[in-house]
Design an enzyme around this catalytic site. Structure first.
Site, mmCIF file in Angstrom:
data_model
loop_
_atom_site.group_PDB
_atom_site.id
_atom_site.type_symbol
_atom_site.label_atom_id
_atom_site.label_comp_id
_atom_site.label_asym_id
_atom_site.label_seq_id
_atom_site.Cartn_x
_atom_site.Cartn_y
_atom_site.Cartn_z
ATOM 1 N N ASN A 231 0.857 -1.178 0.000
ATOM 2 C CA ASN A 231 0.000 0.000 0.000
ATOM 3 C C ASN A 231 0.902 1.240 0.000
ATOM 4 O OD1 ASN A 231 0.867 0.402 2.681
ATOM 5 N ND2 ASN A 231 -0.941 -0.606 3.530
ATOM 6 N N GLU A 234 3.482 1.277 2.838
ATOM 7 C CA GLU A 234 4.504 0.240 2.654
ATOM 8 C C GLU A 234 5.446 0.580 1.503
ATOM 9 O OE1 GLU A 234 1.416 -3.175 4.314
ATOM 10 O OE2 GLU A 234 1.736 -2.889 2.158
ATOM 11 N N ASP A 309 -7.007 -7.247 1.218
ATOM 12 C CA ASP A 309 -6.896 -8.710 1.169
ATOM 13 C C ASP A 309 -7.699 -9.272 0.004
ATOM 14 O OD1 ASP A 309 -5.411 -8.585 3.564
ATOM 15 O OD2 ASP A 309 -7.238 -8.670 4.758
#
Length: 522
Positions: A231, A234, A309
């Site tokens: 993301n 990150e 997810d």
């Protein structure tokens, strides 16, 4: 590894149709998910008073819901979309662990490789809400990870990944992928054999796709995964830089694409950017980085969790079945759009994804309906971009062009030439696809906000009705050569010429189909 046959055309299709999720489910690829498990608790209640001990509301709990989170949510989503899922994780021998295993088993996830250890605490995140507003989150997690549990989990890795079409590493830095587990993964997966392979040609490494979804993607760089899915936070951590906010994030990611690929060691990096969608980066040549953008369809804020997810699960399923990378990312964005509009932690099923894509069928708006939508957008201060074309046999040049057009403003309107108009322009054998089918495929692209069909010789009447801020056109000409330029400028807009999309791209596809019955490879 299961791969969809080329003669069906799916493996090379740039647009998405509602039958795609069903075909993916029929393939039943084996996907192994290894990572940190979480049990998400959603407690809902009412607030009628404050407590006497402190200025804090008293929530009278009326409903308690639990759902697998973290790596377990990725596994649940994969199973819901048709994969045969093997799950490898470390949990506690506690009520939360038993609840987690029970829910995983109920959806058909193979939990025979999950290690339950008496010295482990199953990570649980309780969200307490009232009236649709989360008031408090309580995190209950292990302070220490038992080494014996990690040793058992490491021993389960080889059998779990054997024969898998794909392996997903969900490393949320909670400790389950440390020490012996990490060593076992590196030893039994190993780096990709040929780093020059294009991600669009499918995974290498004994036909096992490796996807890294990690808080710290760089720690798996030596594995040289096929895909990394950080993301924004990150990705910033991977670059050692601070990301700008809002619309500036995509240009920032694109400018640092080479560093992201190098730091992650991945064949392609898909950066998820919440409401801004995603940006995919892959290396076309040693000094050439290609990108692909998707656009989210956000609605009002809700208590949603785990859309990332779902995105990773759908992306993995599509790539493991042989879909091109860009099409796989588009499908993953559609799946994330399904769950992001729901409260709590949820999954996207095959049927729900197909229904979502089916919703784009018959979505061509009339000129009057479109004008009403455009007026609403304009009142909200949004910049309107209009483009038009036949878009008969959709190919990569078209999707690249439409993504470029979207970046010129906030709302992209695509006006399709009617069937009769296409026949006049291209000849009696065109269009190949009916205008309703063309509209449905175009509408399913995440970069497109509205679609309409026009039957006039030029889109000038539509331009005068909509008064776009930007009129985008692809071609090898200048604004002065376009009949539409005068109308656009009279309405206060500007004309922008984008990359040339040659007609022979569509012609080549049709000639190949006629001569061989197969769709040419991407």
């Amino acid at each position: 590894m299961a791969r969809l046959p080329n003669h069906e055309g799916l493996a090379n299709q740039e647009g998405l149709a509602d039958w795609v999720p069903g075909r993916l489910a029929e393939e039943r690829p084996v996907v192994t998910v290894i990572g940190d498990s979480i049990l998400d608790g959603w407690w809902e209640g009412t607030i009628e008073r404050f407590c006497r001990e402190a200025p804090a509301p008293v929530v009278q709990v009326q409903r308690r819901d639990f759902a697998p989170g973290g790596a377990a949510n990725t596994a649940m989503n994969l199973a819901a979309m048709g994969a045969e899922v093997r799950f490898v994780s470390l949990i506690g021998e506690d009520p939360a662990g038993r609840t987690l295993l029970g829910q995983l088993r109920s959806t058909g996830v193979d939990v025979s490789h999950v290690v339950a250890h008496s010295a482990m605490t199953t990570t649980t995140k309780y969200r307490v809400s009232s009236g649709g507003q989360v008031m408090l989150r309580l995190d209950d997690a292990a302070t220490e990870i038992p080494d014996a549990g990690l040793q058992e989990m490491a021993a389960a890795v080889p059998e779990a990944i054997r024969g898998s079409a794909a392996v997903v590493l969900c490393d949320y830095a909670a400790g389950a992928l440390e020490g012996p587990v990490r060593n076992s993964i590196l030893r039994h997966l190993g780096p990709r054999g040929d780093t020059t392979d294009s991600p669009d040609s499918g995974p290498s490494r004994q036909d096992t796709l490796v996807v890294v979804d990690a808080h710290h993607p760089g720690r798996w760089a030596e594995l040289r995964p096929d895909l990394a899915t950080p993301n924004a936070q990150e990705a910033a951590r991977l670059l050692g830089a601070e990301f700008p906010g809002g619309a500036a994030r995509c240009p920032f990611v694109e400018a640092h694409g080479d560093q992201l690929l190098s730091a992650s060691g991945a064949g392609a990096v898909v950066v998820t950017l919440d409401r801004e969608g995603t940006l995919t980066i892959r290396r076309k040549a040693p000094q050439d980085v290609a990108t692909h953008r998707t656009w989210a369809r956000p609605e009002a804020e809700k208590q949603a969790s785990g859309a990332g997810d779902t995105f990773v699960a759908a992306l993995t399923l599509a790539r493991s079945a042989g879909l091109p990378l860009t099409t796989s990312v588009d499908l993953a964005q559609a799946a994330a759009d399904v769950v992001v509009h729901r409260p709590g932690t949820s999954v996207c099923t095959t049927e729900e994804l197909a229904k979502h894509l089916r919703g784009f069928a018959d979505t061509a708006l009339t000129a009057t309906e479109l004008a009403q939508h455009v007026d609403e957008h304009r009142r909200a201060g949004r910049r309107i971009v209009l483009t038009n074309g036949c878009f008969d046999v959709l190919h990569r040049g078209h999707t690249r062009y439409l993504n470029q057009a979207k970046q010129l403003g906030d709302v992209l309107v695509v006006a399709l030439n009617s069937d009769s108009s296409v026949r006049q322009l291209k000849g009696p054998e065109r269009p190949v696809n009916h205008e309703a089918d063309r509209a449905a495929v175009i509408a399913a692209l995440s970069c497109v906000d509205h679609v309409t069909v026009f039957d006039t010789p030029t889109p000038i009447p539509l331009i005068e009705l909509l008064r776009p801020d930007v009129y985008a056109k692809g071609g090898d000409y200048t604004p002065e050569m376009l009949q539409e330029t005068e109308a656009v400028e009279r309405c206060g807009g500007t004309v922008t010429i984008l990359d040339y999309v040659p007609e022979h791209s569509t012609t080549a596809v049709l000639e190949r189909i006629r001569s061989t019955g197969e769709t040419p490879k991407s």
